[in-house]
Design an enzyme around this catalytic site. Structure first.
Site, PDB file in Angstrom:
ATOM      1  CE  LYS A  53      -3.836  -2.407   2.122  1.00  0.00           C
ATOM      2  NZ  LYS A  53      -4.488  -2.870   3.338  1.00  0.00           N
ATOM      3  CD  GLN A  97      -3.270  -4.437   6.575  1.00  0.00           C
ATOM      4  OE1 GLN A  97      -3.169  -3.538   5.754  1.00  0.00           O
ATOM      5  NE2 GLN A  97      -3.994  -5.512   6.347  1.00  0.00           N
ATOM      6  CG  ASP A 120      -9.597   0.130   4.567  1.00  0.00           C
ATOM      7  OD1 ASP A 120      -9.423  -0.174   3.376  1.00  0.00           O
ATOM      8  OD2 ASP A 120      -8.900  -0.300   5.503  1.00  0.00           O
TER       9      ASP A 120
END
Ligand code: NAP
Length: 287
Positions: A53, A97, A120
């Site tokens: 990422k 994460q 997200d």
């Protein structure tokens, strides 16, 4: 029929080129898009995801801030860091994460991220925005699946779409996005008695289960579009999806491979969401 393979790598490359152009335009206006990525602990798979990422951000000209913490980090310290990032005008997207160490309440952490930086799309507010058709951030994997379907040129309007799986991160938002695109949607799950009965009627099938060979050729209507979200290993230890690629490719019109289908799209849509967040912030700042 031999299905056309939907190339997630190629589509991803095309979308990332667009992200790069949009990021450069924002940077030229003094609003470089910024993504903060937080990793807590030493999970090796998470470390790889995070590295990918961060690299994707840098490759597209986005600022990336990478915070790596020991597994012993307290929940309070993590929440304080998120509060600081929420207030930081250089940061437009915040990603924590998962999974987090057990002593940290991941629900609390996700809800602590400001909705306008929730790239997200996992928070309850973002899910509510999606359900209400408001312009929030769509969870990256189902959003990527929509782009893959769009790339086939097959219109979803009036089509029957079957989603296999109902997780909050993939199955449910996928169903809502398909509904928004005017498909008639059926959602199947582990309690669905006859999965094949439903999939055989589907013009579009999205499989998001996490079990290989969930969808085989005899379960697919000729000419259907099939999107395989699953990530599994076969007996030889090779990556495979939920779909039996060989038999389904004999029946479907379009099919995503694993790897090289949905996988590359997930990070790409994270970049798309971050640039979108930065554009919204820049519009407000310049108003
Ligand atoms: P999940 O939370 O475990 O959800 C799996 C879903 O599948 C559940 O809703 C479950 O039903 C349903 N299910 C299980 N067995 C079934 C069966 N026999 N028939 C019909 N439905 C069944 O998993 P997830 O997070 O949604 O992820 C699904 C898969 O996608 C995993 O392989 C994951 O690794 C992969 N994934 C890939 C990406 C990517 O970027 N490519 C991103 C995210 C996830 P119940 O609700 O009844 O238990």
């Amino acid at each position: 029929m031999t299905a056309k393979v939907i190339d997630g790598n190629a589509l991803s490359k095309q979308l990332r080129a667009e992200v790069t152009t949009r990021a450069a335009a924002l940077t030229a206006r003094g609003h470089q898009p910024g993504l903060a990525v937080i990793l807590v602990g030493e999970d090796p798979a998470s470390a790889v995801y995070v590295r990918n990422k961060v690299k994707a951000c840098e490759d597209s000209g986005l600022l990336s801030v990478f915070d790596k913490y020991e597994a012993t980090l307290s929940e309070a310290a993590l929440l304080a860091r998120i509060a600081a990032l929420n207030a930081d005008p250089a940061i437009h997207g915040i990603l924590v994460q998962m999974p987090l160490p057990k002593h940290i309440d991941s629900g609390k952490v996700i809800e602590a991220i400001a909705t306008h930086k929730d790239v997200d799309g996992y928070s309850v507010l973002s899910a509510g925005e999606l359900m209400a058709g408001l312009p929030g951030f769509r969870p990256c994997t189902p959003y990527g699946c929509m782009k893959l379907i769009e790339s086939t040129g097959v219109s979803l309007k009036g089509k029957h779409a079957v989603v296999i799986g109902r997780s909050n991160t993939v199955g449910k938002p996928m169903a809502l996005l398909l509904l928004q695109a005017n498909a008639t949607v059926t959602v199947c799950h582990s309690g669905t008695p006859d999965l094949a009965y439903h999939t055989r009627q589907a013009d579009v099938v999205v499989a998001a289960v996490g079990r290989r060979n969930t969808l085989t050729g005899d379960m697919v209507k000729p000419g259907a579009v099939v999107i395989d979200v699953g990530i599994n290993r076969n007996d030889e230890g090779k990556l495979c999806g939920d779909v039996d690629f060989a038999s389904v490719s004999e029946v479907a019109s379009h099919l995503t491979p694993v790897p090289g289908g949905v996988g590359p799209m997930t990070i790409t849509m994270l970049l798309v969401n971050t640039v979108e967040a930065a554009e919204r912030a820049a519009t407000q700042a310049d108003a």
